[in-house]
Motif scaffolding. Structure first.
Motif, PDB file in Angstrom:
ATOM      1  N   THR A  68       0.824  -1.212   0.000  1.00 17.21           N
ATOM      2  CA  THR A  68       0.000   0.000   0.000  1.00 17.21           C
ATOM      3  C   THR A  68       0.856   1.259   0.000  1.00 17.21           C
ATOM      4  O   THR A  68       0.603   2.202  -0.757  1.00 17.21           O
ATOM      5  N   LEU A  69       1.894   1.281   0.836  1.00 14.40           N
ATOM      6  CA  LEU A  69       2.769   2.453   0.887  1.00 14.40           C
ATOM      7  C   LEU A  69       3.492   2.660  -0.440  1.00 14.40           C
ATOM      8  O   LEU A  69       3.657   3.799  -0.895  1.00 14.40           O
ATOM      9  N   SER A  70       3.920   1.581  -1.083  1.00 17.50           N
ATOM     10  CA  SER A  70       4.612   1.703  -2.370  1.00 17.50           C
ATOM     11  C   SER A  70       3.681   2.261  -3.435  1.00 17.50           C
ATOM     12  O   SER A  70       4.040   3.183  -4.183  1.00 17.50           O
ATOM     13  N   LEU A  71       2.463   1.699  -3.521  1.00 22.59           N
ATOM     14  CA  LEU A  71       1.505   2.186  -4.511  1.00 22.59           C
ATOM     15  C   LEU A  71       1.102   3.633  -4.227  1.00 22.59           C
ATOM     16  O   LEU A  71       0.980   4.451  -5.144  1.00 22.59           O
ATOM     17  N   PHE A  72       0.904   3.933  -2.948  1.00 20.86           N
ATOM     18  CA  PHE A  72       0.529   5.298  -2.583  1.00 20.86           C
ATOM     19  C   PHE A  72       1.625   6.276  -2.994  1.00 20.86           C
ATOM     20  O   PHE A  72       1.341   7.358  -3.542  1.00 20.86           O
ATOM     21  N   PHE A  73       2.893   5.921  -2.730  1.00 26.91           N
ATOM     22  CA  PHE A  73       3.995   6.806  -3.083  1.00 26.91           C
ATOM     23  C   PHE A  73       4.058   7.030  -4.590  1.00 26.91           C
ATOM     24  O   PHE A  73       4.203   8.170  -5.050  1.00 26.91           O
ATOM     25  N   VAL A  74       3.951   5.963  -5.376  1.00 21.73           N
ATOM     26  CA  VAL A  74       4.052   6.099  -6.836  1.00 21.73           C
ATOM     27  C   VAL A  74       2.907   6.952  -7.376  1.00 21.73           C
ATOM     28  O   VAL A  74       3.115   7.872  -8.195  1.00 21.73           O
ATOM     29  N   LEU A  75       1.684   6.664  -6.938  1.00 16.71           N
ATOM     30  CA  LEU A  75       0.529   7.428  -7.427  1.00 16.71           C
ATOM     31  C   LEU A  75       0.623   8.890  -7.014  1.00 16.71           C
ATOM     32  O   LEU A  75       0.375   9.797  -7.825  1.00 16.71           O
ATOM     33  N   TYR A  76       0.996   9.124  -5.765  1.00 25.79           N
ATOM     34  CA  TYR A  76       1.055  10.495  -5.286  1.00 25.79           C
ATOM     35  C   TYR A  76       2.196  11.255  -5.949  1.00 25.79           C
ATOM     36  O   TYR A  76       2.080  12.461  -6.232  1.00 25.79           O
ATOM     37  N   PHE A  77       3.293  10.581  -6.206  1.00 28.28           N
ATOM     38  CA  PHE A  77       4.449  11.217  -6.831  1.00 28.28           C
ATOM     39  C   PHE A  77       4.078  11.771  -8.206  1.00 28.28           C
ATOM     40  O   PHE A  77       4.288  12.958  -8.492  1.00 28.28           O
ATOM     41  N   PHE A  78       3.509  10.935  -9.041  1.00 29.85           N
ATOM     42  CA  PHE A  78       3.240  11.355 -10.414  1.00 29.85           C
ATOM     43  C   PHE A  78       2.042  12.311 -10.496  1.00 29.85           C
ATOM     44  O   PHE A  78       2.059  13.260 -11.291  1.00 29.85           O
ATOM     45  N   LEU A  79       1.022  12.095  -9.679  1.00 27.00           N
ATOM     46  CA  LEU A  79      -0.136  12.988  -9.744  1.00 27.00           C
ATOM     47  C   LEU A  79       0.196  14.376  -9.192  1.00 27.00           C
ATOM     48  O   LEU A  79      -0.253  15.389  -9.740  1.00 27.00           O
ATOM     49  N   SER A  80       0.965  14.442  -8.111  1.00 28.69           N
ATOM     50  CA  SER A  80       1.349  15.763  -7.585  1.00 28.69           C
ATOM     51  C   SER A  80       2.300  16.476  -8.546  1.00 28.69           C
ATOM     52  O   SER A  80       2.251  17.704  -8.684  1.00 28.69           O
ATOM     53  N   CYS A  81       3.152  15.705  -9.232  1.00 24.07           N
ATOM     54  CA  CYS A  81       4.043  16.304 -10.228  1.00 24.07           C
ATOM     55  C   CYS A  81       3.240  16.859 -11.401  1.00 24.07           C
ATOM     56  O   CYS A  81       3.558  17.937 -11.924  1.00 24.07           O
TER      57      CYS A  81
END
Length: 860
Positions: free
Chosen positions: A456-469
């Motif tokens: 969950t933490l890995s998926l959350f980080f990847v999704l949040y990284f690209f969407l916030s960028c």
């Protein structure tokens, strides 16, 4: 009388600019341009510079003589007005909480009901409708004032560096910024409200002390103080620091932020005032938020809009430590990872920004709104689908039945969990992170006892990284601090879980989440001193000072190896001529004479109105040297005395002149094979005679390329003039600004030829600065009311003692003087008091200096 040399696009370079596509890279370097990379963005020359140097003229001296202690105390007291503007933070915080709680409660209840009846599509539509409505309002507000987009920190940093960004501190920008960020955060976009809070504080600091607004022109107060860029800059510094203090509850961090990130130079007297303002802002906001949220007035429980909570081990657990010396090794590695990920974030965001500049911004303005809505819909869809399908059910940890702080923290954290499709005392870890405000999600990662799933933490980080960028840069007010902190906290919590589960280490997970947040944020923004203090003050734990500082340093060093910070990147993309802290060492191969502009537009101490109008209407310069010609002939003194002759020869050989410098530059151009550059200085275009019967003033205005609009318009400069005649020696007396000249013309400050200059009307300092910061334009002047033969004495209003440099001054010295003193114009004066050129901000940008250094190498 008046003489004017070639303008910036004058005779010596107008041929070079006409056919730029056929020029070689070396020729472009001579012209101060470069095209090595087609994507390279050079500093734009339409940005104006602010003038922080005082103009100590006669009206200013009269003010100094009449200055009493009462006015001085008023100057000190007015700065504290900024404290009362912290109601902005209360307004934003209250409505963001209201809208997000309403949205999440409505959608959460719908999901719980639809999990059994199978109507999840209806829940998704509800969430989409609310988010799209909020984001649409935010994006439309940015259309009203485009400067309100983004965080505003790059613009404020540029302003404090000495660059005037149009509309950046206007009241309309403030209204659109505050209201827009409210709806952008409530609309579910991965943006924060802390960056816009800094911008809002700066706007309040800039506008409130002047008691006037361009938006409400009819509302004016007679308040003649603080009518200069210098005073306004001090207020903007205090306002930006107050914004940081209100956002993070960090008054010392706010002061250091204003010092580190913004100010090009720092006044020691300003330090205490800014700190007092930041401290007052923090406790004012704390007082009202504690009373409104907990009904405990005077308890001071909520120091900032973003509260990390208290990091503390459970009472009685002697094996618990916040961090140990062994953990420092992991913190260094996390700092390196944060720097790498921050550099990747900045690289992707830079490419997205360039794409928007080429394909979105040139199109119709509603395209920007559509892009914001597209980002909103994709973000909403990802949040909903990830929460419903990718989350894992984790066991719910009951809070401890004690009165310790940790127990109350756990109780608060467990009250914000989401149970989407999880039963039997379990909760959905992905939904807990996505279906909560970002501040609550950060709190969860810092203080939740139960581990989140590594997947969950890995998926959350990847999704949040690209969407916030993707989100940072769309046409909505958006901050970057909170998304970066949340993204990094998930990464740090992932590292903590791996160390706990796989290596069975006794560590405090919240510390690793905090260090991960600091590492990623530091890798994105590249701040060190101020960010360290901000995070320490936000955690209220001084023992975190060393690990946070080490992590931020490593993250900055790692990220700087690849690219610049996100704010510096966006400043560069806007073409802002920002001056760095210092120049490179090799730049000292250049001197002031290498980078100055020898083609001057100047005025005489006593100048006819027709010449002033001609100059002001045909140039865009904001300051003009006040000079007199130097035609002394020393040949007679050289006859018969070898000692005197040798001394005069030495003086002449060591004195740089405008004609000699122009001849050297032209010879350098002629050494190139291009016929275009070879013939630049060979000839001058003849000037066509004026038609008979044409108005004298109109003749002057139509002569845009005459190098000398002299006293008698019917006389043209000779085509056979030598270089010395075109660039005559000029004795320097001072500088006068465009705004001052226009003000003198509008108010009729002049005298007739048959009168003495003492009969000229005098203007007071308040009359000279009454229209600040929107001085009248020369095109607003009614020429029919002017007698072109009248004479203006500019000497009482010019600055007779500006900072100057010698032609042999090294670039590093010129740069340090220009930047630290906040100058706008720096005259270059030779050993005998003759002005030979002038240096502005654009002559000190990194790109210009690199081009001149290439030219230096080519000449050698």
């Amino acid at each position: 009388m008046l003489r004017m040399a070639c303008c910036g696009r004058g005779l010596c370079c107008q041929c070079c600019c006409s056919e730029g596509d056929t020029s070689t890279p070396e020729e472009l370097t001579i012209l101060g341009e470069t095209r090595e990379d087609e994507d390279e963005i050079l500093p734009r020359k339409d940005y104006e510079s602010l003038d922080y140097d005082r103009c100590i003229n006669e009206p200013f001296l009269e003010v100094l003589e009449g200055l009493d202690n009462k006015k001085a105390r008023k100057y000190e007291a007015i700065k504290w007005i900024l404290v009362f503007a912290i109601g902005t933070g209360l307004f934003v915080d209250f409505f963001v909480r209201l809208f997000t709680q309403l949205k999440f409660s409505l959608v959460g209840q719908s999901v719980e009901e639809c999990s059994e009846s199978g109507c999840l599509a209806l829940s998704l539509l509800e969430l989409l409708a609310l988010n799209v409505m909020f984001v649409f309002i935010s994006s439309v507000l940015v259309l009203v004032e485009p400067v309100a987009a983004g965080s505003g920190i790059p613009e404020i940093k540029s302003y404090l560096n000495g660059v005037k960004i149009p509309g950046i501190v206007r009241l309309r920008t403030f209204i659109c910024k505050v209201t827009g960020v409210l709806f952008a955060v409530a609309g579910g976009l991965f943006v924060g409200k802390e960056g816009p809070m800094i911008h809002s504080g700066a706007i309040i600091g800039a506008g409130l002390p002047q008691f006037q607004s361009i938006t409400f022109k009819k509302i004016r107060f007679h308040f003649p103080y603080f009518r200069s860029d210098r005073d306004k800059r001090d207020f903007v510094s205090a306002g930006a620091a107050a914004g940081v203090a209100a956002a993070f509850g960090a008054p010392i961090g706010g002061t250091l932020f204003s010092l580190e990130e913004g100010s090009s130079f720092w006044n020691q007297a300003l330090t205490w005032k800014v700190l007092f303002c930041s401290m007052s802002a923090t406790f004012t906001l704390n007082f009202f938020r504690s009373g409104i949220n907990f009904n405990k007035w005077g308890s001071f429980q909520l120091p900032g809009l973003l509260n990390f909570g208290e990091f503390k081990c459970v009472d009685g657990d002697k094996t618990c430590h916040l961090w140990t010396a062994v953990d420092l090794a992991f913190f260094v590695l996390m700092g390196m990872a944060g720097g790498l990920l921050g550099a990747l974030f900045n690289c992707i965001n830079k490419r997205l920004a360039k794409y928007r500049m080429r394909n979105v911004h040139p199109k119709a303005r509603f395209i920007r709104v559509l892009e914001s809505l597209l980002v909103c819909m994709v973000t909403t869809l990802v949040i909903f689908v990830a929460s419903v399908t990718l989350g894992e059910c984790r066991d719910l940890v009951s809070p401890n039945n004690n009165t310790s702080t940790q127990g109350s923290v756990n109780e608060e954290v467990n009250s914000t969990i989401r149970r989407f499709f999880c039963y039997n005392n379990t909760y959905n870890d992905m939904a807990t992170l996505f279906f909560n405000p970002q501040e609550v999600a950060i709190h969860q990662l810092f203080h939740q006892n139960a581990t989140f799933s590594p997947v969950t933490l890995s998926l959350f980080f990847v999704l949040y990284f690209f969407l916030s960028c993707w989100t940072y840069g769309v046409s909505v007010p958006s901050g970057l601090f909170v998304p970066s902190l949340l993204c990094g906290a998930s990464l740090g919590r992932l590292v903590a879980n791996v160390l706990k589960i796989n290596f069975h280490m006794q560590i405090y997970s919240g510390t690793f989440a905090l260090i991960g947040a600091a590492a990623f944020l530091g890798g994105v923004v590249r701040m060190t001193i101020s960010l360290t203090v901000i995070l320490i003050e936000s955690t209220n734990e001084i023992t975190y000072g060393l690990p946070i500082m080490i992590t931020l340093m490593v993250a900055k060093w790692t990220g700087d190896f690849f690219n610049k910070g996100i704010y510096d990147i966006h400043i560069h993309l806007k073409g802002v001529p920002l001056l760095e802290w210092e120049t490179e060492v090799e730049m000292d191969k250049l001197t002031a004479s290498d980078i100055m502009v020898p083609n001057l537009t100047y005025v005489y101490p006593h100048t006819r109105i027709q010449s002033l109008v001609s100059i002001l209407r045909t140039t865009v310069y904001h300051a003009f040297p006040v000079v007199t010609e130097n035609r002394d002939n020393e040949k007679e003194f050289m006859k018969g005395n070898i000692l005197i002759s040798n001394n005069i020869k030495f003086k002449k050989s060591s004195v740089l002149t405008r004609a000699g410098e122009q001849r050297r530059r032209c010879q350098s151009m002629k050494s190139y094979p291009s016929s275009e550059l070879r013939n630049v200085c060979a000839e001058q275009t003849a000037v066509e005679p004026a038609e008979e019967g044409q108005d004298i003033l109109q003749q002057m205005l139509e002569r845009r390329h005459v190098p000398y609009p002299n006293l008698y318009p019917d006389q043209s400069p000779s085509e056979e003039w030598s270089m010395e005649e075109r660039f005559r020696p000029l004795t320097f007396h001072g500088l006068i600004l465009r705004s001052q000249l226009v003000n003198l013309l509008i108010r009729g400050v002049c005298y007739a030829e048959n009168q003495s200059s003492a009969s000229q009307p005098r203007l007071s300092h308040s009359e000279m600065t009454e229209d600040y910061p929107r001085f009248p334009d020369i095109h607003d002047l009614d020429l029919a009311l002017l007698n072109p033969r009248m004479i203006v004495d500019v000497t009482p209003y010019m600055n007779p003692c500006p900072y100057t440099v010698s032609p042999n001054t090294r670039v590093s010295q010129v740069f340090n003087l220009f930047r630290t003193m906040g100058l706008r114009h720096l005259p270059v004066v030779n050993a005998v008091g003759e002005i030979v050129g002038i240096i502005t901000r654009h002559n000190l940008t990194h790109e210009f200096l690199v081009a001149k250094l290439r030219q230096h190498y080519i000449t050698i």
